[in-house]
Write a protein that holds these residues in place. Structure first.
Motif, PDB file in Angstrom:
ATOM      1  N   GLY A   9      35.975  43.569  42.402  1.00 23.08           N
ATOM      2  CA  GLY A   9      36.664  43.530  43.650  1.00 23.08           C
ATOM      3  C   GLY A   9      38.148  43.747  43.355  1.00 23.08           C
ATOM      4  O   GLY A   9      38.616  44.049  42.008  1.00 23.08           O
ATOM      5  N   ARG A  10      38.909  43.805  44.276  1.00 22.56           N
ATOM      6  CA  ARG A  10      40.536  44.046  44.013  1.00 22.56           C
ATOM      7  C   ARG A  10      41.178  43.314  43.215  1.00 22.56           C
ATOM      8  O   ARG A  10      41.584  43.476  42.197  1.00 22.56           O
ATOM      9  CB  ARG A  10      41.122  44.196  45.392  1.00 22.56           C
ATOM     10  N   CYS A  11      40.948  41.879  43.520  1.00 22.46           N
ATOM     11  CA  CYS A  11      41.581  40.797  42.752  1.00 22.46           C
ATOM     12  C   CYS A  11      41.178  40.750  41.418  1.00 22.46           C
ATOM     13  O   CYS A  11      41.796  40.663  40.351  1.00 22.46           O
ATOM     14  CB  CYS A  11      41.508  39.505  43.352  1.00 22.46           C
ATOM     15  N   VAL A  41      34.985  46.669  38.278  1.00 25.04           N
ATOM     16  CA  VAL A  41      33.927  46.910  39.212  1.00 25.04           C
ATOM     17  C   VAL A  41      34.306  46.919  40.712  1.00 25.04           C
ATOM     18  O   VAL A  41      34.728  45.899  41.076  1.00 25.04           O
ATOM     19  CB  VAL A  41      32.817  46.062  38.777  1.00 25.04           C
ATOM     20  N   ASN A  42      34.237  47.805  41.422  1.00 29.27           N
ATOM     21  CA  ASN A  42      34.604  47.679  42.861  1.00 29.27           C
ATOM     22  C   ASN A  42      33.520  48.726  43.694  1.00 29.27           C
ATOM     23  O   ASN A  42      33.182  49.650  43.294  1.00 29.27           O
ATOM     24  CB  ASN A  42      36.051  48.015  43.092  1.00 29.27           C
ATOM     25  N   SER A  43      33.740  48.622  44.918  1.00 32.81           N
ATOM     26  CA  SER A  43      33.295  49.387  45.917  1.00 32.81           C
ATOM     27  C   SER A  43      34.176  50.213  46.489  1.00 32.81           C
ATOM     28  O   SER A  43      33.814  51.237  47.252  1.00 32.81           O
ATOM     29  CB  SER A  43      32.561  48.568  47.156  1.00 32.81           C
ATOM     30  N   THR A  46      40.211  53.105  45.948  1.00 32.31           N
ATOM     31  CA  THR A  46      41.579  53.168  45.729  1.00 32.31           C
ATOM     32  C   THR A  46      42.140  51.984  44.907  1.00 32.31           C
ATOM     33  O   THR A  46      42.939  52.112  44.327  1.00 32.31           O
ATOM     34  CB  THR A  46      42.275  52.680  47.221  1.00 32.31           C
ATOM     35  N   ASP A  47      41.348  50.710  44.894  1.00 31.44           N
ATOM     36  CA  ASP A  47      41.862  49.901  44.104  1.00 31.44           C
ATOM     37  C   ASP A  47      41.465  49.987  42.673  1.00 31.44           C
ATOM     38  O   ASP A  47      42.179  49.526  41.666  1.00 31.44           O
ATOM     39  CB  ASP A  47      40.868  48.358  44.389  1.00 31.44           C
ATOM     40  N   LEU A  48      40.485  50.949  42.218  1.00 32.18           N
ATOM     41  CA  LEU A  48      40.083  51.154  40.886  1.00 32.18           C
ATOM     42  C   LEU A  48      41.254  52.333  40.518  1.00 32.18           C
ATOM     43  O   LEU A  48      41.527  51.976  39.333  1.00 32.18           O
ATOM     44  CB  LEU A  48      38.837  51.631  40.805  1.00 32.18           C
ATOM     45  N   HIS A  72      34.241  52.665  50.164  1.00 31.51           N
ATOM     46  CA  HIS A  72      35.181  51.650  50.671  1.00 31.51           C
ATOM     47  C   HIS A  72      34.994  50.469  50.313  1.00 31.51           C
ATOM     48  O   HIS A  72      34.235  49.896  49.808  1.00 31.51           O
ATOM     49  CB  HIS A  72      35.081  51.896  52.155  1.00 31.51           C
ATOM     50  N   SER A  73      35.647  49.217  50.850  1.00 36.46           N
ATOM     51  CA  SER A  73      35.409  47.678  50.680  1.00 36.46           C
ATOM     52  C   SER A  73      34.087  47.444  51.213  1.00 36.46           C
ATOM     53  O   SER A  73      33.430  48.114  52.222  1.00 36.46           O
ATOM     54  CB  SER A  73      36.541  47.099  50.983  1.00 36.46           C
ATOM     55  N   ALA A  74      33.690  46.009  50.730  1.00 39.37           N
ATOM     56  CA  ALA A  74      32.692  45.434  51.430  1.00 39.37           C
ATOM     57  C   ALA A  74      33.053  44.748  52.772  1.00 39.37           C
ATOM     58  O   ALA A  74      32.299  44.059  53.238  1.00 39.37           O
ATOM     59  CB  ALA A  74      31.858  44.612  50.573  1.00 39.37           C
TER      60      ALA A  74
HETATM   61 MG    MG Z   1      38.245  45.206  48.360  1.00 40.99          MG
END
Ligand code: MG
Ligand code: GTP
Length: 390
Positions: A9-11, A41-43, A46-48, A72-74
């Motif tokens: 995730g982002r954090c 690891v992220n969905s 943008t965060d990656l 996009h995010s979850a």
């Molecule tokens: Mg996120």
């Protein structure tokens, strides 16, 4: 100790990035590696893209979710985060296996915020998956707990947190609890604040991980705290703290430890640093509830002696009488004396218990809200008798 770090995730990604930076510092200052590889690891794409220190290839910045989240995010649904992690677990394991140094890591450290969707769902699922495959490698989950205002504003935050904590505790060898609120500086702008918080979160790991990897004689303590001590200590609910005191600019090395004043001053500084470490633990907890504990003192070698370490051990033993205590010293050249303290196998953590209690009362409300059919407005109802062209 050498770790492989995976942020979800982002954090989680941002904190994994801070760990990657910590390794650059360890290489530069001490000539050792403490973080062998770092993955995000992220969905959310943008965060990656916003990471700085983690390698930018698709094996290190891993996008999961496919057609379910489409980059996009979850959206704060931890159940969705868990589902996409289950679907893409092979992709993540393959990326880890492609890392040349994965086998050399003493443990795997996972990081995620408990309040979001992707990280809170994915971290425990992957912890379980990796534990099944690499049963001899310790897996630690670092759980970042939400700010108070987030808990109050959104029932989902508490729900996700409770589910993530319960599942991580079951799957991992230890859960390192970190309260965002305890690192919060009210007067700082948000963006700067988060970067600062992340730097503070990873800081205690610097000395802790470097201590057992030192190869230069002047940096090797009389009691080396190595990977085996850390693995023995980290178990179940775990908190970590860091405290430091500045040393006087002019120090008189020939005043040896036989001098009672010097001994008193050295002990006071050490105790002061340890007090700070314990009062600023990453989560509110009581040392008396710890079944395992460790501390590492770092200072110039002229400032450390056996009196200091025995005084510190006695001090910690009084506070944590039920804990098996491991200790080490790590000489360096800076003008500070700092102490890292870990309290582990905690039998009680009120913060966690409160999340469980609160989430149990919220669960029905959340399910009702999510399953409830939207109420039809008067405008929609007025169109009931009309035919449709579709
Ligand atoms: Mg996120
Ligand atoms: N310490 C710290 N906390 C963060 C950071 N970014 C977000 N958070 C906290 O993380 C929580 C939200 O989790 P995220 O990581 O943004 O969520 P996610 O895992 O990406 O999940 P979704 O976006 O919902 O799919 C909140 O409690 C935020 O305050 C960060 O860089 N550092």
């Amino acid at each position: 100790m050498k770790l492989t770090v995976i942020g979800f995730g982002r954090c989680g990604g941002q904190i994994a990035d801070a760990f990657a930076r910590l390794n650059k510092r360890a290489r530069h200052q001490r000539g050792v590696d403490i973080i062998l590889d770092t993955f995000a690891v992220n969905s959310g794409e943008t965060d990656l893209a916003g990471l700085r220190n983690i390698k930018s290839d698709y094996n290190h910045r891993i996008l999961m979710g496919g057609t379910k989240t489409r980059g996009h995010s979850a959206a704060k649904l931890s159940e969705l985060g868990a589902q996409i992690a289950r679907d893409d677990s092979d992709k993540i394991v393959n990326a880890l296996r492609s890392s040349k140094r994965f086998a050399d890591a003493d443990a795997i450290l996972m990081v995620a915020a408990t309040g979001g969707g992707t990280g809170s769902g994915a971290m425990p699922v992957l912890a379980q998956h990796l534990k099944e495959r690499y049963w001899s490698k310790p897996v630690y989950c670092m759980a970042i707990l939400p700010f108070e205002h987030e808990e109050q504003a959104e029932a989902r935050t508490v729900h996700n947190t409770a589910l993530c904590l319960k599942s991580s505790y079951t799957a991992a060898d230890a859960v390192i609890l970190v309260e965002n609120q305890r690192f919060h500086r009210k007067d700082s702008p948000l963006r700067y604040n988060t970067a600062q918080i992340n730097a503070h979160i990873v800081e205690p790991f610097y000395n802790l991980l470097c201590a057992g990897e030192e190869r230069r004689r002047k940096h090797i303590g009389t009691k080396v705290l190595d990977a085996a001590d850390i693995v023995e200590t980290f178990e179940g609910w775990t908190a970590i703290g860091y405290g430091k005191t500045m040393l006087p600019m002019i120090r008189i090395p020939f005043l040896t430890s036989r001098n009672y004043r010097k001994r008193g001053a050295g002990t006071n500084r050490g105790i002061q640093a340890m007090e700070e470490a314990i009062s600023e633990m990453s989560v509110h907890c009581y040392p008396k509830d710890a079944t395992k504990a460790l501390y590492l003192i770092s200072a110039p070698s002229s400032e450390m002696n056996s009196y200091l370490t025995s005084d510190l051990s006695e001090y910690l033993r009084d506070l944590a009488p039920n804990a098996v205590i491991r200790a080490g010293d790590n000489p360096h050249e800076r003008s500070i004396m700092d102490v890292v303290t870990v309290l582990s196998a905690l039998s009680e953590v009120s913060k966690v218990k409160n999340y469980y209690v609160k989430a149990a009362t919220l669960i029905e409300k959340i399910q009702e809200n999510e399953e409830a059919q939207p109420k039809r407005s008067a405008t929609d109802q007025a169109a009931d008798d009309l035919p449709t062209l579709l």
